[in-house]
Write an enzyme that holds these catalytic residues in place. Structure first.
Site, mmCIF file in Angstrom:
data_model
loop_
_atom_site.group_PDB
_atom_site.id
_atom_site.type_symbol
_atom_site.label_atom_id
_atom_site.label_comp_id
_atom_site.label_asym_id
_atom_site.label_seq_id
_atom_site.Cartn_x
_atom_site.Cartn_y
_atom_site.Cartn_z
ATOM 1 N N SER A 1 87.937 58.645 81.048
ATOM 2 C CA SER A 1 86.612 59.172 81.400
ATOM 3 C C SER A 1 86.565 60.693 81.279
ATOM 4 C CB SER A 1 86.288 58.781 82.846
ATOM 5 O OG SER A 1 85.155 59.475 83.300
ATOM 6 N N TYR B 1 80.756 61.648 78.743
ATOM 7 C CA TYR B 1 79.487 61.861 79.423
ATOM 8 C C TYR B 1 78.906 63.093 78.744
ATOM 9 C CZ TYR B 1 80.102 58.517 83.239
ATOM 10 O OH TYR B 1 80.235 57.376 83.985
ATOM 11 N N THR C 1 78.916 57.000 76.827
ATOM 12 C CA THR C 1 78.255 56.226 77.876
ATOM 13 C C THR C 1 76.811 56.676 78.010
ATOM 14 O OG1 THR C 1 80.333 55.842 79.003
ATOM 15 C CG2 THR C 1 78.333 55.613 80.327
ATOM 16 N N LYS D 1 78.260 52.793 74.904
ATOM 17 C CA LYS D 1 78.502 51.980 76.105
ATOM 18 C C LYS D 1 77.240 51.928 76.966
ATOM 19 C CE LYS D 1 81.782 51.636 80.000
ATOM 20 N NZ LYS D 1 81.163 52.138 81.227
ATOM 21 N N HIS E 1 77.636 48.920 83.572
ATOM 22 C CA HIS E 1 78.392 49.839 84.418
ATOM 23 C C HIS E 1 78.854 49.130 85.704
ATOM 24 C CE1 HIS E 1 78.985 54.339 84.099
ATOM 25 N NE2 HIS E 1 79.488 54.144 85.298
HETATM 26 C C1 LIG Z 1 84.882 53.651 90.416
HETATM 27 C C2 LIG Z 1 84.279 53.508 89.064
HETATM 28 C C3 LIG Z 1 84.149 54.628 88.259
HETATM 29 C C4 LIG Z 1 83.617 54.511 86.979
HETATM 30 N N1 LIG Z 1 83.557 55.618 86.172
HETATM 31 C C5 LIG Z 1 83.090 55.502 84.916
HETATM 32 C C6 LIG Z 1 83.112 56.613 84.045
HETATM 33 O O1 LIG Z 1 83.570 57.689 84.390
HETATM 34 N N2 LIG Z 1 82.622 56.439 82.788
HETATM 35 C C7 LIG Z 1 82.110 55.245 82.358
HETATM 36 O O2 LIG Z 1 81.662 55.127 81.221
HETATM 37 N N3 LIG Z 1 82.110 54.170 83.168
HETATM 38 C C8 LIG Z 1 82.585 54.265 84.422
HETATM 39 N N4 LIG Z 1 82.625 53.165 85.222
HETATM 40 C C9 LIG Z 1 82.152 51.864 84.700
HETATM 41 C C10 LIG Z 1 83.303 51.111 84.022
HETATM 42 O O3 LIG Z 1 83.670 51.716 82.820
HETATM 43 C C11 LIG Z 1 82.899 49.662 83.706
HETATM 44 O O4 LIG Z 1 81.704 49.668 82.961
HETATM 45 C C12 LIG Z 1 82.718 48.813 84.976
HETATM 46 O O5 LIG Z 1 83.733 49.104 85.906
HETATM 47 C C13 LIG Z 1 82.732 47.343 84.631
HETATM 48 O O6 LIG Z 1 82.414 46.565 85.736
HETATM 49 P P1 LIG Z 1 83.534 45.849 86.653
HETATM 50 O O7 LIG Z 1 84.266 46.933 87.356
HETATM 51 O O8 LIG Z 1 82.726 45.021 87.598
HETATM 52 O O9 LIG Z 1 84.384 45.025 85.755
HETATM 53 C C14 LIG Z 1 83.154 53.257 86.511
HETATM 54 C C15 LIG Z 1 83.299 52.132 87.328
HETATM 55 C C16 LIG Z 1 83.863 52.242 88.575
HETATM 56 C C17 LIG Z 1 84.040 50.997 89.399
#
Ligand SMILES: Cc1cc2nc3c(=O)[nH]c(=O)nc-3n(C[C@H](O)[C@H](O)[C@H](O)COP(=O)(O)O)c2cc1C
Length: 387
Positions: A127, A151, A177, A260, A284
């Site tokens: 990320s 981002y 994203t 994404k 997400h």
């Molecule tokens: C704590 C946390 C932080 C996240 N940070 C980012 C991020 O920095 N960039 C991003 O594209 N997605 C981020 N996501 C989304 C994840 O990439 C992913 O889409 C998501 O966790 C999928 O759902 P799941 O955790 O239920 O499997 C984050 C998700 C969580 C849980």
């Protein structure tokens, strides 16, 4: 038996010496275990979702509505789960989703995740909002496979600087994203008035960046730290971006680009028109639009629109091997696993992440074999019925 499914034997054999797995092998149980070791703020940040949590719930319920129909006597002795995704050969159709601020889960944060990914041969997606710099994470990942998630900040020079640094540090694909140009209404974080970035966590890539530093009058120190955090907050996301802006990224990134957050087939068609290589069907993890469609329910139409012109990846709600099988049967080439590995990180650092990845891969291989399949490419709608 392949090395992936062999993890099952390893566990049973350890049991002969009274050694049991330290962490649950049912990955749906990791959340409750992680809650016991994390602060209320860190746990709320990872487990929480947007609004009432409806979409996070829908994500899981959508998997339950599809059922696998096992087939018998098909010679499944020779099995190979490997797939090629955007030029990268993976031992199984699994990547580590970009998750920001991982140091709130474990002091080693993204470094531990990058090491676990390298050890298992899977691609880690770093990320922009990481707790360690992309160069530090690349060093921890070594010869492993890594992609960079952008981002897209308001300052275009900063975006270009991130891309140049990522390229130089060996990140081979770019994930952009689109669903988080601003944070959603997230009650669990709001109730605790907790946003890690405002406390200077998850901003390592910004603070270490020469373009960012120029904008805040030099390297970030105790003196200009508050200014730097405010500058980060003002420039984090850009709500005015449109499809036309993607040409700018194409100009500055010569590797594959994946978008994404795609949920609508028309957006997949736009991705084709704008010369993108892949889409990640994702909401997400239910953290952005509360009440939005389950990501798995959005997948078939997006995969259909993408046809053979885009690589289709999927995330949001993946917890088990059979979840992966279902997403692949509905049109994904591979899935991103999210919260489960963050919980693994919280529980056991690098070893905890490795445990989660090995469980998932072994579970996937065994589920496929027992359903009469030897390769991910054999999964199709014929494998499933509606429950
Ligand atoms: C704590 C946390 C932080 C996240 N940070 C980012 C991020 O920095 N960039 C991003 O594209 N997605 C981020 N996501 C989304 C994840 O990439 C992913 O889409 C998501 O966790 C999928 O759902 P799941 O955790 O239920 O499997 C984050 C998700 C969580 C849980």
């Amino acid at each position: 038996m392949s090395p992936l499914a062999d993890f099952q034997n390893e566990i049973y054999l350890s049991g002969l010496g009274d050694v049991l797995p330290v962490w649950p092998t049912d990955l749906t149980r990791l959340e409750e275990r992680a809650e016991a070791v994390l602060s209320a703020q860190a746990f709320g940040y990872v487990a929480g979702a947007a609004g009432s949590g409806a979409t996070a719930r829908f994500n899981r319920e959508a998997f339950d509505r599809w059922r696998i129909v096992p087939r018998m006597l098909r010679d499944v002795a020779d099995r190979d789960l490997s797939v090629e995704v955007l030029g990268q050969r993976l031992p199984a159709p699994v990547l580590l989703a970009p998750i920001g601020v991982q140091s709130i889960f474990h002091p080693d944060g993204e470094l531990a995740t990058a090491r676990a990914a390298a050890a298992t041969g899977l691609t880690t997606i770093l990320s922009t909002a990481a707790s360690y710099t992309l160069e530090e994470v690349a060093a921890a990942n070594g010869d492993g496979s890594r992609w960079f998630q952008l981002y897209w900040p308001k300052d275009r020079d900063l975006a270009v600087s991130f891309l140049e640094r990522a390229k130089a540090a060996g990140y081979t694909a770019l994930v952009v994203t689109l669903d988080t140009f601003t944070l959603a209404w997230r009650p669990r974080d709001l109730d605790q008035a907790y946003l890690p970035f405002l406390r200077g966590v998850g901003v390592a890539n910004y603070f270490s960046d020469p373009v960012f530093q120029r904008a805040v009058g030099g390297p970030v120190t105790a003196e200009n730290r508050d200014t730097a955090i405010l500058h980060w907050a003002a420039g984090f996301g850009n709500p005015s971006l449109t499809w036309d802006d993607l040409a700018f990224l194409r100009e500055h990134w010569d590797g594959p680009i994946a978008l994404k957050g795609i949920q609508h087939p028309d957006d997949a068609r736009r991705a084709v028109d704008t010369g993108m290589d892949a889409v990640i069907v994702s909401n997400h993890g239910g953290r952005q639009v509360d009440g939005a469609v389950a990501s798995l329910d959005a997948l078939p139409a997006v995969a259909d629109a993408a046809g053979s012109q885009l690589t289709v990846l999927f995330d949001s709600g993946v917890r088990t091997g059979s979840d992966i099988a279902k997403a692949l049967a509905l049109g994904a080439k591979a899935v991103l696993v999210g919260r489960p590995y963050a919980y693994g990180l919280a529980l056991g650092g690098e070893a905890g992440v490795r445990h989660v990845l090995r469980c998932l891969m072994a579970d996937l291989e065994l589920s496929l074999a027992l359903a009469g399949l030897t390769r991910p490419s054999e999964l199709s709608l014929d494998t499933l019925v509606r429950g």
